[in-house]
Design a protein around this motif. Sequence first.
Motif, PDB file in Angstrom:
ATOM      1  N   PRO A  42     101.201 -76.491  56.421  1.00 36.17           N
ATOM      2  CA  PRO A  42     100.326 -77.390  57.176  1.00 36.17           C
ATOM      3  C   PRO A  42      98.895 -77.462  56.622  1.00 36.17           C
ATOM      4  CG  PRO A  42     100.493 -75.323  58.335  1.00 36.17           C
ATOM      5  CD  PRO A  42     101.365 -75.210  57.105  1.00 36.17           C
ATOM      6  N   LEU A  43      98.774 -77.671  55.324  1.00 33.96           N
ATOM      7  CA  LEU A  43      97.474 -77.797  54.672  1.00 33.96           C
ATOM      8  C   LEU A  43      97.460 -79.045  53.796  1.00 33.96           C
ATOM      9  CD1 LEU A  43      96.817 -74.155  53.366  1.00 33.96           C
ATOM     10  CD2 LEU A  43      95.768 -75.261  55.355  1.00 33.96           C
ATOM     11  N   PRO A  44      96.316 -79.705  53.692  1.00 33.81           N
ATOM     12  CA  PRO A  44      96.225 -80.834  52.765  1.00 33.81           C
ATOM     13  C   PRO A  44      96.197 -80.339  51.319  1.00 33.81           C
ATOM     14  CG  PRO A  44      94.088 -80.411  53.754  1.00 33.81           C
ATOM     15  CD  PRO A  44      95.060 -79.485  54.431  1.00 33.81           C
ATOM     16  N   THR A  45      96.696 -81.144  50.413  1.00 36.74           N
ATOM     17  CA  THR A  45      96.716 -80.756  49.007  1.00 36.74           C
ATOM     18  C   THR A  45      95.346 -80.953  48.349  1.00 36.74           C
ATOM     19  OG1 THR A  45      97.543 -82.935  48.376  1.00 36.74           O
ATOM     20  CG2 THR A  45      99.174 -81.193  48.757  1.00 36.74           C
ATOM     21  N   MET A  46      94.465 -81.673  49.025  1.00 36.43           N
ATOM     22  CA  MET A  46      93.062 -81.802  48.597  1.00 36.43           C
ATOM     23  C   MET A  46      92.183 -81.550  49.822  1.00 36.43           C
ATOM     24  SD  MET A  46      92.559 -82.668  45.330  1.00 36.43           S
ATOM     25  CE  MET A  46      90.929 -83.383  45.292  1.00 36.43           C
ATOM     26  N   LYS A  47      91.115 -80.782  49.630  1.00 35.08           N
ATOM     27  CA  LYS A  47      90.147 -80.522  50.699  1.00 35.08           C
ATOM     28  C   LYS A  47      88.781 -80.863  50.108  1.00 35.08           C
ATOM     29  CE  LYS A  47      88.540 -76.439  52.787  1.00 35.08           C
ATOM     30  NZ  LYS A  47      88.827 -75.085  53.258  1.00 35.08           N
ATOM     31  N   GLY A  48      88.303 -82.087  50.400  1.00 31.07           N
ATOM     32  CA  GLY A  48      87.105 -82.568  49.720  1.00 31.07           C
ATOM     33  C   GLY A  48      87.434 -82.745  48.251  1.00 31.07           C
ATOM     34  N   TYR A  49      86.689 -82.059  47.395  1.00 30.93           N
ATOM     35  CA  TYR A  49      86.953 -82.112  45.954  1.00 30.93           C
ATOM     36  C   TYR A  49      87.754 -80.902  45.475  1.00 30.93           C
ATOM     37  CZ  TYR A  49      83.641 -85.923  45.891  1.00 30.93           C
ATOM     38  OH  TYR A  49      83.011 -87.111  46.127  1.00 30.93           O
ATOM     39  N   GLN A  50      88.159 -80.060  46.394  1.00 32.21           N
ATOM     40  CA  GLN A  50      88.908 -78.869  46.007  1.00 32.21           C
ATOM     41  C   GLN A  50      90.413 -79.143  46.023  1.00 32.21           C
ATOM     42  OE1 GLN A  50      87.403 -75.934  48.822  1.00 32.21           O
ATOM     43  NE2 GLN A  50      86.212 -75.039  47.150  1.00 32.21           N
ATOM     44  N   ARG A  51      91.073 -78.637  45.007  1.00 32.54           N
ATOM     45  CA  ARG A  51      92.514 -78.805  44.862  1.00 32.54           C
ATOM     46  C   ARG A  51      93.242 -77.591  45.431  1.00 32.54           C
ATOM     47  NH1 ARG A  51      93.589 -82.418  40.323  1.00 32.54           N
ATOM     48  NH2 ARG A  51      91.598 -83.181  39.547  1.00 32.54           N
ATOM     49  N   LEU A  52      94.419 -77.836  45.998  1.00 31.79           N
ATOM     50  CA  LEU A  52      95.240 -76.746  46.513  1.00 31.79           C
ATOM     51  C   LEU A  52      96.102 -76.192  45.383  1.00 31.79           C
ATOM     52  CD1 LEU A  52      96.171 -75.122  49.025  1.00 31.79           C
ATOM     53  CD2 LEU A  52      97.989 -76.839  49.301  1.00 31.79           C
ATOM     54  N   TYR A  53      96.052 -74.866  45.238  1.00 26.45           N
ATOM     55  CA  TYR A  53      96.890 -74.152  44.269  1.00 26.45           C
ATOM     56  C   TYR A  53      97.858 -73.283  45.045  1.00 26.45           C
ATOM     57  CZ  TYR A  53      93.876 -75.593  40.453  1.00 26.45           C
ATOM     58  OH  TYR A  53      93.199 -76.344  39.535  1.00 26.45           O
ATOM     59  N   VAL A  54      99.122 -73.314  44.659  1.00 28.13           N
ATOM     60  CA  VAL A  54     100.178 -72.538  45.311  1.00 28.13           C
ATOM     61  C   VAL A  54     100.701 -71.515  44.310  1.00 28.13           C
ATOM     62  CG1 VAL A  54     102.489 -72.693  46.302  1.00 28.13           C
ATOM     63  CG2 VAL A  54     100.781 -74.411  46.874  1.00 28.13           C
ATOM     64  N   SER A  55     100.914 -70.275  44.809  1.00 28.79           N
ATOM     65  CA  SER A  55     101.344 -69.214  43.889  1.00 28.79           C
ATOM     66  C   SER A  55     102.392 -68.264  44.477  1.00 28.79           C
ATOM     67  CB  SER A  55     100.131 -68.417  43.409  1.00 28.79           C
ATOM     68  OG  SER A  55      99.440 -67.859  44.513  1.00 28.79           O
ATOM     69  N   GLY A  56     103.036 -68.653  45.559  1.00 25.56           N
ATOM     70  CA  GLY A  56     104.082 -67.789  46.094  1.00 25.56           C
ATOM     71  C   GLY A  56     104.657 -68.286  47.396  1.00 25.56           C
ATOM     72  N   VAL A  57     105.782 -67.717  47.738  1.00 22.87           N
ATOM     73  CA  VAL A  57     106.428 -67.968  49.023  1.00 22.87           C
ATOM     74  C   VAL A  57     106.958 -66.626  49.522  1.00 22.87           C
ATOM     75  CG1 VAL A  57     108.657 -68.573  47.996  1.00 22.87           C
ATOM     76  CG2 VAL A  57     108.079 -69.436  50.268  1.00 22.87           C
ATOM     77  N   LYS A  58     106.870 -66.409  50.830  1.00 25.64           N
ATOM     78  CA  LYS A  58     107.337 -65.148  51.421  1.00 25.64           C
ATOM     79  C   LYS A  58     108.174 -65.469  52.656  1.00 25.64           C
ATOM     80  CE  LYS A  58     104.014 -62.271  52.252  1.00 25.64           C
ATOM     81  NZ  LYS A  58     103.015 -61.291  52.712  1.00 25.64           N
ATOM     82  N   ILE A  59     109.365 -64.895  52.699  1.00 29.83           N
ATOM     83  CA  ILE A  59     110.282 -65.108  53.813  1.00 29.83           C
ATOM     84  C   ILE A  59     110.365 -63.826  54.618  1.00 29.83           C
ATOM     85  CG2 ILE A  59     112.620 -65.802  54.491  1.00 29.83           C
ATOM     86  CD1 ILE A  59     111.008 -67.901  52.809  1.00 29.83           C
ATOM     87  N   GLY A  60     110.129 -63.938  55.913  1.00 32.07           N
ATOM     88  CA  GLY A  60     110.278 -62.803  56.813  1.00 32.07           C
ATOM     89  C   GLY A  60     111.619 -62.885  57.527  1.00 32.07           C
ATOM     90  N   VAL A  61     112.455 -61.888  57.314  1.00 38.53           N
ATOM     91  CA  VAL A  61     113.754 -61.833  57.979  1.00 38.53           C
ATOM     92  C   VAL A  61     113.657 -60.760  59.062  1.00 38.53           C
ATOM     93  CG1 VAL A  61     116.221 -61.358  57.708  1.00 38.53           C
ATOM     94  CG2 VAL A  61     114.981 -62.606  55.933  1.00 38.53           C
ATOM     95  N   PHE A  62     113.768 -61.184  60.314  1.00 44.02           N
ATOM     96  CA  PHE A  62     113.683 -60.257  61.439  1.00 44.02           C
ATOM     97  C   PHE A  62     114.992 -59.499  61.625  1.00 44.02           C
ATOM     98  CE2 PHE A  62     114.014 -59.216  65.968  1.00 44.02           C
ATOM     99  CZ  PHE A  62     112.869 -58.463  66.120  1.00 44.02           C
ATOM    100  N   ASP A  63     116.105 -60.208  61.396  1.00 45.22           N
ATOM    101  CA  ASP A  63     117.407 -59.575  61.556  1.00 45.22           C
ATOM    102  C   ASP A  63     118.431 -60.366  60.743  1.00 45.22           C
ATOM    103  OD1 ASP A  63     119.359 -57.815  62.482  1.00 45.22           O
ATOM    104  OD2 ASP A  63     119.772 -58.997  64.278  1.00 45.22           O
ATOM    105  N   ALA A  64     119.368 -59.671  60.119  1.00 43.43           N
ATOM    106  CA  ALA A  64     120.439 -60.330  59.373  1.00 43.43           C
ATOM    107  C   ALA A  64     121.655 -59.424  59.339  1.00 43.43           C
ATOM    108  CB  ALA A  64     119.990 -60.641  57.947  1.00 43.43           C
ATOM    109  N   ASN A  65     122.800 -59.992  59.653  1.00 38.66           N
ATOM    110  CA  ASN A  65     124.058 -59.279  59.482  1.00 38.66           C
ATOM    111  C   ASN A  65     124.432 -59.362  58.011  1.00 38.66           C
ATOM    112  OD1 ASN A  65     124.260 -58.783  62.240  1.00 38.66           O
ATOM    113  ND2 ASN A  65     125.284 -60.733  62.615  1.00 38.66           N
ATOM    114  N   PRO A  66     125.291 -58.470  57.513  1.00 40.48           N
ATOM    115  CA  PRO A  66     125.644 -58.508  56.090  1.00 40.48           C
ATOM    116  C   PRO A  66     126.186 -59.867  55.615  1.00 40.48           C
ATOM    117  CG  PRO A  66     126.399 -56.473  57.066  1.00 40.48           C
ATOM    118  CD  PRO A  66     125.888 -57.324  58.198  1.00 40.48           C
ATOM    119  N   ALA A  67     126.860 -60.605  56.497  1.00 38.12           N
ATOM    120  CA  ALA A  67     127.428 -61.903  56.116  1.00 38.12           C
ATOM    121  C   ALA A  67     126.532 -63.080  56.502  1.00 38.12           C
ATOM    122  CB  ALA A  67     128.806 -62.061  56.747  1.00 38.12           C
ATOM    123  N   ASP A  68     125.330 -62.798  57.006  1.00 40.07           N
ATOM    124  CA  ASP A  68     124.384 -63.837  57.423  1.00 40.07           C
ATOM    125  C   ASP A  68     123.068 -63.578  56.703  1.00 40.07           C
ATOM    126  OD1 ASP A  68     125.665 -65.120  60.139  1.00 40.07           O
ATOM    127  OD2 ASP A  68     126.205 -63.005  59.876  1.00 40.07           O
TER     128      ASP A  68
END
Length: 140
Positions: A42-68
Amino acid sequence: MTEIMWVPCVLEDVSIDTRFFMGGTNYTSASDADFQALFLLPLPTMKGYQRLYVSGVKIGVFDANPADYVDCVVLYAASYNGYQILIDEKTKRTMKGSYPSEFPPVDVSAHEKVIARLFCVASAPKGLDISSVLVKCHYQ
């Protein structure tokens, strides 16, 4: 100095709406069918004259069965004119935990949005709970 942030994404869409829902503080699988979910940064790719740089993604898994589990995460920068794949990460997220995937910063300012697409395997209702999808980014 540029402030690097891990920004929470919001759920944008699910391949079949009855397959994934908000269960308490987490997103959870509602059936035994595999599904895909899109999360929007939920961020714009430009903020004024500043460019958005992306360098990662993180997934939080609260619970998972071995087959899920979260089978694959694809992070895109997208616009009306096409898309760019930032990362296509096929590490299976099969247990409770935080799963970061980082890469060199990519300028996404030529696009309109950043989307994380999760490919999820479900063998039982409520077998997979996702607590968060975060994107590592900064403006410069």
